[in-house]
Design a protein around this motif. Structure first.
Motif, PDB file in Angstrom:
ATOM      1  N   ALA A 154      -4.792   2.476  -8.406  1.00 45.92           N
ATOM      2  CA  ALA A 154      -3.559   2.174  -8.047  1.00 45.92           C
ATOM      3  C   ALA A 154      -2.873   2.266  -6.693  1.00 45.92           C
ATOM      4  CB  ALA A 154      -2.873   3.879  -9.230  1.00 45.92           C
ATOM      5  N   GLU A 155      -3.351   3.049  -6.016  1.00 43.41           N
ATOM      6  CA  GLU A 155      -2.663   3.097  -4.040  1.00 43.41           C
ATOM      7  C   GLU A 155      -2.946   2.074  -3.916  1.00 43.41           C
ATOM      8  OE1 GLU A 155      -3.515   4.984  -0.463  1.00 43.41           O
ATOM      9  OE2 GLU A 155      -3.624   6.551  -1.558  1.00 43.41           O
ATOM     10  N   ILE A 156      -4.281   1.716  -3.936  1.00 42.69           N
ATOM     11  CA  ILE A 156      -5.227   0.140  -2.961  1.00 42.69           C
ATOM     12  C   ILE A 156      -4.664  -1.253  -3.363  1.00 42.69           C
ATOM     13  CG2 ILE A 156      -7.169  -0.533  -1.648  1.00 42.69           C
ATOM     14  CD1 ILE A 156      -8.260   1.968  -2.347  1.00 42.69           C
ATOM     15  N   GLU A 157      -5.302  -0.958  -4.819  1.00 47.57           N
ATOM     16  CA  GLU A 157      -5.259  -2.724  -5.670  1.00 47.57           C
ATOM     17  C   GLU A 157      -3.832  -3.563  -5.423  1.00 47.57           C
ATOM     18  OE1 GLU A 157      -7.024  -2.191  -8.867  1.00 47.57           O
ATOM     19  OE2 GLU A 157      -9.221  -1.935  -7.948  1.00 47.57           O
ATOM     20  N   PRO A 158      -2.253  -3.254  -5.035  1.00 53.04           N
ATOM     21  CA  PRO A 158      -1.379  -3.590  -5.318  1.00 53.04           C
ATOM     22  C   PRO A 158      -1.305  -4.006  -3.562  1.00 53.04           C
ATOM     23  CG  PRO A 158      -0.854  -1.205  -5.985  1.00 53.04           C
ATOM     24  CD  PRO A 158      -2.083  -1.299  -5.346  1.00 53.04           C
ATOM     25  N   ASP A 159      -1.762  -3.730  -2.900  1.00 52.17           N
ATOM     26  CA  ASP A 159      -1.932  -4.801  -1.764  1.00 52.17           C
ATOM     27  C   ASP A 159      -3.134  -4.317  -0.575  1.00 52.17           C
ATOM     28  OD1 ASP A 159      -1.468  -4.935   1.244  1.00 52.17           O
ATOM     29  OD2 ASP A 159       0.059  -3.583   1.579  1.00 52.17           O
ATOM     30  N   VAL A 160      -4.349  -5.028  -1.339  1.00 55.68           N
ATOM     31  CA  VAL A 160      -5.567  -4.574  -0.817  1.00 55.68           C
ATOM     32  C   VAL A 160      -5.479  -4.816   0.484  1.00 55.68           C
ATOM     33  CG1 VAL A 160      -8.175  -5.491  -0.559  1.00 55.68           C
ATOM     34  CG2 VAL A 160      -6.707  -5.126  -2.666  1.00 55.68           C
ATOM     35  N   ARG A 161      -4.758  -6.069   1.381  1.00 59.59           N
ATOM     36  CA  ARG A 161      -5.340  -6.800   2.892  1.00 59.59           C
ATOM     37  C   ARG A 161      -4.859  -5.226   3.876  1.00 59.59           C
ATOM     38  NH1 ARG A 161      -3.750  -9.416   7.312  1.00 59.59           N
ATOM     39  NH2 ARG A 161      -5.352 -10.930   7.860  1.00 59.59           N
ATOM     40  N   GLY A 162      -3.553  -4.989   2.979  1.00 64.01           N
ATOM     41  CA  GLY A 162      -1.911  -4.341   3.850  1.00 64.01           C
ATOM     42  C   GLY A 162      -3.574  -2.539   4.187  1.00 64.01           C
TER      43      GLY A 162
END
Length: 335
Positions: free
Chosen positions: A175-183
């Motif tokens: 939930a923390e990572i996947e909304p902004d994988v690249r960032g």
């Protein structure tokens, strides 16, 4: 038998290497292969792919070895089974065995970084008949301990939560990572690299205060020198496609591993071995006692190296030096 992979995107291809899909129990493993000679199996860690060995593949091939870098199950173009327990250590060792057989080889040297180091160690421990030498990058070899891992991790950090505990709850880190994988990847890679680590007064990214996110303590600044924007694109594209659950499931199996491997309590690795760590890498410094115990736990150790000014992403931060150390060691092993 090995089968050609589906055509990869050009950015993933390592020049001069061949990409394959090979059958393993329950699915297929993707690998990048280069060179001929004794097989050297390269196993990446979290959160990377076979691409992390792009610098070592041509070096090992030129030195007379058949270098094969796998995508561990759950990563990249390899299969990603749904059950959490499918990522236990014994399954990953079975994948390595199946890859060796699929490539038509009888034995191999296994080299791992980060979680790949643990996979390499257990491959050598469980199947010494197949994995006749082993090298460990960043994470030292440490024998089975009577302390249940989750209990040990829960005691680390005091009022803050250790990152392994943070990763263990299904869906939480996703939930923390996947909304902004690249960032997220950019911040994680940068925070564990020499020269771009966050200042001490910002707090360690390995510890998460109550109600916070791991990324809240990531370094804020340019990418480290070893990582180009194009390279970050390769990693982020793979994880955008696969998600992070397969990768994170490794952390969710540490207690299963502890139960599965209890029979190897105190076991030593007698094969020829090598360790390379970074002086600025927490994975190495936290386990300094394990390195100090090598005369007992790794009686076949050929050499051990701590690279000054080096962070966690050792084969990318110090690609030339790591390639030379691996080649020198392999020549000793295969003399």
């Amino acid at each position: 038998m090995p089968q050609p992979a589906a055509p990869p995107s050009p950015s993933v291809t390592v020049p001069g290497a061949i990409e394959r899909l090979v059958d393993v129990p329950g699915g297929r493993i993707h690998l990048i292969e280069q060179g001929t000679g004794p097989l050297v199996l390269l196993v990446h860690g979290f959160p990377e792919t076979s691409y992390s060995w792009r610098h070592q593949l041509p070096v090992l091939a030129e030195a007379g070895y058949r270098a094969a870098a796998v995508d561990v199950r759950g990563y990249g173009r390899s299969f990603a089974p749904a059950p959490v327990e499918a990522y236990r250590m014994t399954a990953l060792v079975a994948d390595n065995v199946a890859v060796l057989h699929a490539l038509g080889e009888r034995t191999a040297t296994v080299v791992g970084h980060d979680w790949g180091s643990s996979i390499a160690a257990n491959s050598a421990l469980l199947r010494p008949d197949l994995f006749t030498a082993a090298a460990f990058l960043s994470v030292p070899y440490s024998p089975w301990s009577p302390v249940r891992p989750t209990d040990g991790f829960a005691r680390i950090g005091g009022d803050e939560e250790f990152y392994v505990s943070y990763f263990q709850q299904p869906g939480r880190a996703e939930a923390e990572i996947e909304p902004d994988v690249r960032g997220w990847l950019a911040g994680f890679y940068t925070s564990l690299s020499a020269g771009t680590m966050p200042p001490p007064d910002q707090g360690s990214p390995f510890f998460v205060p109550a109600g916070a996110r791991m990324r809240d303590r990531f370094a804020r600044g340019p990418l480290p020198s070893w990582l180009t924007e194009a390279g970050l694109d390769v990693y982020s594209a793979e994880f955008e496609r696969t998600g992070l659950t397969g990768a994170l499931n490794r952390y969710r199996n540490v207690d299963r591993d502890w139960e599965d491997l209890a029979a190897w309590n105190g076991a030593v690795l007698t094969q020829p071995s090598l360790f390379i760590g970074g002086a600025l890498d927490s994975s190495t410094t936290w386990l300094a006692d394990a390195v100090a115990a090598y005369p007992t736990t790794l009686p076949g150790l050929v050499s051990s190296h701590i690279l000054e000014g080096c962070g966690h992403w050792i084969q990318q931060e110090r690609a030339t030096e790591v390639g030379a150390l691996l080649t020198e060691w392999l020549h000793t092993v295969h003399a």
